[in-house]
Scaffold this active site. Structure first.
Site, PDB file in Angstrom:
ATOM      1  N   GLU A   2      21.321  -1.962   2.180  1.00 41.97           N
ATOM      2  CA  GLU A   2      22.061  -1.811   3.554  1.00 41.97           C
ATOM      3  C   GLU A   2      22.081  -3.112   4.328  1.00 41.97           C
ATOM      4  OE1 GLU A   2      23.569   0.790   3.869  1.00 41.97           O
ATOM      5  OE2 GLU A   2      22.667   2.159   2.277  1.00 41.97           O
TER       6      GLU A   2
ATOM      7  N   CYS B  19      17.925   8.147   6.826  1.00 47.29           N
ATOM      8  CA  CYS B  19      17.954   6.633   6.571  1.00 47.29           C
ATOM      9  C   CYS B  19      18.580   5.690   7.252  1.00 47.29           C
ATOM     10  CB  CYS B  19      18.398   6.719   4.911  1.00 47.29           C
ATOM     11  SG  CYS B  19      17.450   7.548   3.859  1.00 47.29           S
TER      12      CYS B  19
ATOM     13  N   HIS C 116      19.013   1.651  -0.534  1.00 44.93           N
ATOM     14  CA  HIS C 116      19.446   3.018  -1.027  1.00 44.93           C
ATOM     15  C   HIS C 116      19.309   3.164  -2.626  1.00 44.93           C
ATOM     16  CE1 HIS C 116      20.926   5.152   2.725  1.00 44.93           C
ATOM     17  NE2 HIS C 116      20.186   5.942   2.075  1.00 44.93           N
TER      18      HIS C 116
HETATM   19  N1  PCA Z   1      17.622   9.961   1.925  1.00 45.87           N
HETATM   20  C1  PCA Z   1      18.173  10.603   3.196  1.00 45.87           C
HETATM   21  C2  PCA Z   1      16.998  10.672   4.116  1.00 45.87           C
HETATM   22  C3  PCA Z   1      15.578  10.718   3.094  1.00 45.87           C
HETATM   23  C4  PCA Z   1      16.230   9.883   2.035  1.00 45.87           C
HETATM   24  O1  PCA Z   1      15.556   9.536   1.045  1.00 45.87           O
HETATM   25  C5  PCA Z   1      19.452   9.666   3.698  1.00 45.87           C
HETATM   26  O2  PCA Z   1      19.991   8.989   3.137  1.00 45.87           O
HETATM   27  O3  PCA Z   1      19.458   9.545   5.084  1.00 45.87           O
END
Ligand code: PCA
Length: 213
Positions: A78, A141, A165
């Site tokens: 990100e 996240c 991610h």
């Molecule tokens: N993914 C979620 C919140 C916790 C996670 O592992 C997200 O992408 O917001």
């Protein structure tokens, strides 16, 4: 160098969260950096409180958070966190915050301060698909991506932070039709590669990583 690496607990009805499973499997040292592992709750404001406490306890140089992005096909590093909570589902304490800022007094967005392009390149050099992402969503996240940048700006000057991610694990998609996944070993290797790039990159590289839409 000391790096705090966080992963989330399972959410959204999933029995596991590959992010904490990946964090647990990291070695204690990567490229000479000490790795501190931390599980955080998938709960908007509480996740940041847990990270804040760990920063004051362990005094890391870098905070790297990992989260599951179910449905994405590759590892996505990100670039930016935005100052909005607009939760598509309730978090793990049943709160579904809609259109409220992560931080009342904060700027609209922060760019992360880890070398996103170098991280993507290093992951790809291991034959693992990865790309730069320009949105961490508007759920927990993004809350953590933005919130850790804000914590650093307000309370911990000089520290750096980032967010990665990762896709579903194969076991999570057995009953989901045509949804991509990635093996646990590959995710661990990808995060190790990303951390190596954080440790040995002084200035991010200028290579193509943008998107038209
Ligand atoms: N993914 C979620 C919140 C916790 C996670 O592992 C997200 O992408 O917001």
């Amino acid at each position: 160098m000391k790096i705090l690496v966080t992963g989330f607990d399972p959410f959204g009805g999933e029995p596991v969260n590959p992010s904490i499973e990946t964090v647990k499997r990291l070695p204690d040292m990567i490229a000479g950096a000490e790795i501190i592992k931390l599980e955080i709750p998938t709960v908007c404001h509480k996740s940041l409180k847990v990270i804040d406490m760990a920063i004051s306890q362990y005094v890391p140089d870098v905070i790297l958070s990992i989260g599951q992005a179910g449905g994405r096909a590759d590892i996505t590093v990100e670039r930016v966190g935005i100052n909005i909570d607009d939760c598509p589902i309730p978090d793990n304490e049943g709160n579904q915050i809609i259109d409220e800022p992560v931080a009342e007094d904060g700027p609209a967005a922060y760019f992360v301060t880890v070398p996103v392009k170098a991280m993507v390149q290093r992951i790809r050099s291991k034959d693992i698909p990865a790309s730069v992402s320009n949105t961490a969503g508007t759920f927990v996240c993004n809350h953590v991506t933005y919130g850790v940048c804000h914590l650093i700006a307000e309370k911990y000057p000089g520290k750096r932070s980032g967010f990665i991610h990762i896709p579903y694990l194969p076991g999570q998609v057995v009953n989901k039709k045509s949804v991509p996944s990635m093996s646990q070993d590959m995710m661990v290797e990808a995060v190790i590669a990303a951390i190596e790039a954080i440790v040995d990159t002084k200035e991010d590289i200028k290579v193509v990583g943008g998107k038209a839409h």
